[in-house]
Design a protein around this motif. Structure first.
Motif, PDB file in Angstrom:
ATOM      1  N   TYR A  45       2.042  -2.747  -0.595  1.00  0.00           N
ATOM      2  CA  TYR A  45       2.622  -1.606   0.111  1.00  0.00           C
ATOM      3  C   TYR A  45       2.270  -0.273  -0.537  1.00  0.00           C
ATOM      4  N   ILE A  49      -1.396   0.700  -0.224  1.00  0.00           N
ATOM      5  CA  ILE A  49      -1.751   1.128   1.126  1.00  0.00           C
ATOM      6  C   ILE A  49      -1.187   2.509   1.410  1.00  0.00           C
ATOM      7  N   GLN A  50       0.076   2.724   0.995  1.00  0.00           N
ATOM      8  CA  GLN A  50       0.679   4.042   1.252  1.00  0.00           C
ATOM      9  C   GLN A  50      -0.090   5.135   0.527  1.00  0.00           C
ATOM     10  N   MET A 101      -3.315   5.042  -0.189  1.00  0.00           N
ATOM     11  CA  MET A 101      -4.573   5.231   0.534  1.00  0.00           C
ATOM     12  C   MET A 101      -4.338   6.004   1.831  1.00  0.00           C
ATOM     13  N   VAL A 102      -3.204   5.697   2.474  1.00  0.00           N
ATOM     14  CA  VAL A 102      -2.881   6.406   3.722  1.00  0.00           C
ATOM     15  C   VAL A 102      -2.682   7.895   3.433  1.00  0.00           C
TER      16      VAL A 102
END
Lengths: 373, 571
Positions: free
Chosen positions: A235, A238-239, A241-242
């Motif tokens: 999580y 990914i956050q 990278m987002v």
């Protein structure tokens, strides 16, 4: 030695290094404000509480940095002083485990409280090891190619510190210190084969420490494929990278980022670069990378241009430590390395780290006064 | 040393360059891919389920309502000792411990422990005080009438979707329109961000009002159950309708099931037999052919037929009556239910014409009842009928119909000749009570004249009078009319008609003081033992039900009308 020219130069700090340091501090302070705004609002019901704390740390750091940079660093190369600092650092590490004195954050015991101040013991260890290694290597640099008399004693001290930090537990910092110490020994002239064998012996230990602890293992797997367990440990990757992806080239604008609103874990510490990347875009990230690049390059150049070996080791080890931390933190935020909690020097929220970083910068600046660049 | 520092400088710059390249990749090359991939993974649509509409009987008594109950779930990642927790919970809920243990040991974030638990069970689990257990409100369908209406209402699944019966057919209307919200969940599955507002207003489900009368339904189903048990029969059904409108007052099947216990063990009990089961009608078909023949002037009601004294050789088979009769007028062929009389009466009629008569009365296709699963009746192509087949058809054997088809045809016979579409749903209303759809009596076609219809009612009244085959259905003070039918079942082993397994049917109605038929009813008992004649098995059920329903329906005793029937009989 004592010509007028020399005296004038002695008061001359390296301009580029000083400016780079100040630029990093300024950027960091601005980002702390942006990144901590919502978190502070949530935790302290005022968006400015964390910012105010940070400014307080900044004042302490500035006083310390200004004091150290004006001092003659050679005065630190005194055996009683170095040993005193080293001893107090190790005691502080042990005190972390003592109830009443030690403070635990989460399940980790990393803080020591003395009077109204609490600080992270491992930060004191960093300073102590810089002094110790510089002093030790300045004296023994001729024998450093000898493993038993040159490398081993230094390695043992480092291992004791790293082990204590490891059982706090703070695997990231322990590993960083170990890798950093090896790097310093390498710069000091350790033989390639010794380095090779130490790495060969240390690698399985490191891997084992990583594999045996479930959360570290999970982080490793999440690093390999964050999308697989995107609800769990993947999580945060990914956050992050987002956040960076949201930023694009120009960024969403300072303070306009949305990922810091509880999507990103630790937006003000471990993942402050992601916040910066979202708000200031690739331009901002590139600027940070360039500033750190200049800071490291210039710092090591200062080391190269000193004419006493204590100054050399002091500057080199300081730069390597901060540089290594910066690279690990940025690498984690960008998912180049597996997740580990290393702060981004000059940027991450946290008093101990900021004050330490500024003190270390002060040391390098002090050395720069005597460097011929 | 200088060389090593250069190496360090290059090492650092190389790592920074690597990070820079990664920044180019993440921020410049493929930011859109990353964002869309993350959204795909983190975005969820949650459904705010709407309240399922209730089902009422025609007077507004609730037949199916949704109540809020608690369901017990767990986040296995938060449970400290899954096997200990599993054994405690399993004991409290009387569940299989191993299956539960497996669920709690999974690495999921959400598993159900027990859905739609009762309050005691919820309290028992709460008392265990285990971390990671959650309670969620869910709607459970509750059926106050239990077994009595189960076969009509059907059931809903655990997620509230209609699976059978009215619940299935009107699922869309009952369900309403759930609201959808696009949300993002965090690493713990908590909703942390909703993208925009709910898609549109949520709409609770419509309510459905049936033509069913809860009390009559209860009477019908309990009397039916008693009859099936008393006669050691396999199954049975009863349908009560309003012959003037096609409304269905009651439709009972036995065996039934308790819809409040989610058990699927006796799927056979879920059938609405009056609608989905086919059977050979037997003698109840006779008045239909007679009315059609009279109406189309194929024969006259006063015409007499020689009934061969009970034994008639016809195309190398022998057709028998249960008693030997000589000359019988047409009305008595129906009254005494003479097979021979029917065969001879319809002998000049072509098979195609007989088929079209069945078709005219709606016995070949589905009736269009608002209920799922109505089969097409089993009537073979008349071109393939042999003479014997045709003879069999004339007294109701060799083809099959459903109960609802038969009562629909019968209603046309007695209501003045109107074939009416039967219906179960009176109207639907939205959540605020506003009528959304209303169903009125629908005339499909006129099949016989009023005059013929009246004459047939007269004949059928005589059937129920003293000496008729349905004498047992007669009720004092009311004009009762009807026809029995006892058809032999095909023995699945031999492929021929069985001697001991029969289907006993009585189809009849009541005229009260208003002078109009107030209700019609079909009673069907499958495989009664030891007595299998409809006159013994089915007629008393009819009588019993009518007597019990008389006050509910406000049937006024009518001696005069009854006397008129008696006069008819005398002619």
């Amino acid at each position: 030695m004592h010509s007028n020219d020399q005296v004038a130069r002695e008061m001359d700090f390296d301009f580029i290094f000083l400016m780079t340091t100040l630029a990093l501090l300024a950027m960091g302070t601005i980002m702390i404000f942006s990144a901590s705004y919502f978190l502070s609002k949530e935790l302290f019901s005022s968006p400015f509480v964390m910012m105010k704390k940070h400014l307080f740390h900044l004042v302490i750091g500035t006083v310390l940095m200004a004091g150290i940079m004006r001092m003659d660093y050679r005065r630190f190369n005194a055996r009683p002083f170095v040993l005193l600092v080293l001893a107090s650092a190790i005691i502080a590490l042990v005190l972390c485990f003592v109830p009443g004195v030690g403070l635990s954050g989460g399940h980790a015991k990393r803080w020591v409280r003395i009077a109204a101040f609490s600080f992270q013991a491992s930060e004191l260890v960093k300073i102590a090891l810089i002094f110790y290694l510089s002093s030790y290597l300045a004296k023994k640099s001729k024998r450093i190619d000898d493993f038993t008399y040159g490398v081993l004693p230094a390695l043992l001290i480092v291992c004791v510190c790293a082990l204590l930090i490891f059982i706090e537990p703070d695997f990231g910092t322990a590993a960083t210190i170990a890798v950093w110490a090896l790097g310093i020994l390498f710069i000091a002239g350790m033989q390639w084969k010794h380095l090779f064998f130490i790495c060969l012996a240390g690698l399985p230990v490191g891997v084992l420490m990583m594999i045996l602890e479930p959360y570290r293992r999970a982080r490793l797997f999440a690093f390999i494929d964050p999308w697989k367990d995107m609800q769990g440990i993947g999580y945060q990757i990914i956050q992050s990278m987002v956040a960076l992806a949201n930023g694009g080239f120009l960024g969403s604008g300072l303070g306009e980022g949305t990922q810091k609103m509880f999507f990103l874990p630790a937006p003000h510490t471990d993942f402050i670069l992601s916040v910066l990347g979202e708000e200031l875009g690739f331009i901002g990230v590139a600027l940070v990378i360039i500033l750190f690049g200049v800071w490291i390059w210039r710092g090591l150049s200062i080391a190269l241009n000193t004419n006493d070996s204590f100054g050399f080791f002091l500057a080199a080890s300081s730069i390597c430590l901060i540089g290594l931390q910066a690279i690990i933190n940025m690498g984690v935020a960008m998912s180049v390395f597996p997740t580990t909690g290393i702060a981004l020097p000059f940027f991450s929220y946290g008093g101990s780290t900021l004050v330490t970083t500024m003190a270390i910068s002060g040391l390098v600046l002090s050395v720069s006064r005597r460097a011929r660049l | 040393m200088a060389g090593r520092v250069k190496i360090a400088q290059i090492f650092f710059i190389a790592l920074l360059a690597l990070i820079g390249i990664r920044a180019v990749d993440l921020q410049l090359v493929r930011p859109d891919t990353i964002i869309s991939q993350a959204h795909k993974r983190f975005d969820h649509t949650i459904q705010l389920s709407s309240q399922r509409g209730s089902i009422y009987d025609h007077s507004g008594q609730p037949l199916a309502i949704s109540l809020e109950v608690k369901s017990i779930a767990a986040n296995p990642r938060l449970i400290d000792k899954p096997s200990g927790a599993a054994s405690k919970i399993a004991r409290a809920l009387h569940m299989d411990q191993n299956a539960l243990k497996k669920r709690l040991q999974s690495d999921k974030y959400f598993v159900w422990i027990k859905r739609q638990a009762n309050p005691d069970e919820v309290a028992a689990v709460k008392a265990l005080n285990i971390k990671g257990i959650g309670y969620y409100n869910e709607a459970k369908r509750f059926y106050p009438e239990s077994e009595s209406l189960a076969n009509i209402l059907g059931i809903v699944g655990v997620d509230g979707q209609g699976l059978e019966g009215i619940e299935l057919l009107f699922d869309h209307a009952l369900k309403g329109k759930p609201r959808h919200i696009e949300v993002q969940k965090d690493g713990l599955g908590r909703i942390i961000y909703a993208r925009g507002l709910p898609s549109d207003e949520k709409k609770d489900g419509n309510t459905i009002w049936l033509t069913i009368d809860r009390r009559m339904q209860y009477i019908a189903s309990s009397k039916l159950e008693k009859a099936v048990r008393d006669n050691k029969a396999k199954s049975g059904f009863v349908i009560i309708t309003n012959p003037l409108t096609g409304e269905i007052y009651a439709m009972a099947s036995y065996p039934s099931f308790n819809p409040n216990i989610g058990s699927y063990k006796h799927l056979d009990g879920h059938k609405n037999r009056g609608v989905v089961d086919v059977f050979e009608p037997g003698s109840v078909i006779k008045p239909i052919f007679v009315s059609w023949g009279v109406d189309n002037s194929v024969f006259k009601i006063s015409q007499s037929i020689f009934c061969e004294n009970g034994n008639f050789s016809y195309h190398r088979t022998t057709i028998r009556d249960h008693e030997g009769y000589g000359w019988l007028p047409v009305r008595d062929i129906v009254k005494y239910s003479s097979n021979i009389g029917m065969v001879k009466l319809l002998d000049p009629v072509h098979a195609d014409v007989m088929y079209s008569c069945l078709k005219e009365f709606g016995l070949v296709g589905p009736t269009g009842l608002d209920f799922p699963g109505e089969p097409a009746a089993l009537v073979r192509n008349p071109q393939k009928w042999t003479s014997v087949d045709k003879a069999n058809v004339s007294f109701g054997q060799g083809f099959a119909v459903t109960g609802i088809q038969l009562i629909t045809a019968f209603n046309a016979l007695i209501n003045g000749g109107m074939l009416l579409k039967p219906y179960l749903v009176e109207h639907t209303a939205d959540a605020s009570g506003k009528e959304t759809q209303s169903f009125r009596p629908t005339i499909i076609r006129k099949v016989i004249s009023e005059h013929t219809s009246d004459e047939i009612v007269g004949i059928l009244t005589s059937v129920c009078a003293k000496g008729g085959t349905a004498e047992a259905a007669n009720i004092n003070n009311y004009q009762v009319f009807g026809k029995t039918g006892t058809s032999q079942k095909i023995d699945p082993l031999t492929g021929t008609y069985s001697r001991k397994d029969c289907i006993a049917t009585f189809i009849g109605g009541v005229i009260d003081a208003s002078g109009k038929p107030r209700l019609s009813m079909i009673v069907n008992i499958d495989e009664p033992h030891p007595y299998h004649f409809a006159s013994i098995v089915a007629c008393p059920v009819f009588k019993d039900i009518v007597q019990s329903c008389a006050s509910i329906m406000d049937l006024k005793p009518s001696i005069t009308v009854a006397r008129k029937g008696a006069q008819d009989e005398g002619i």
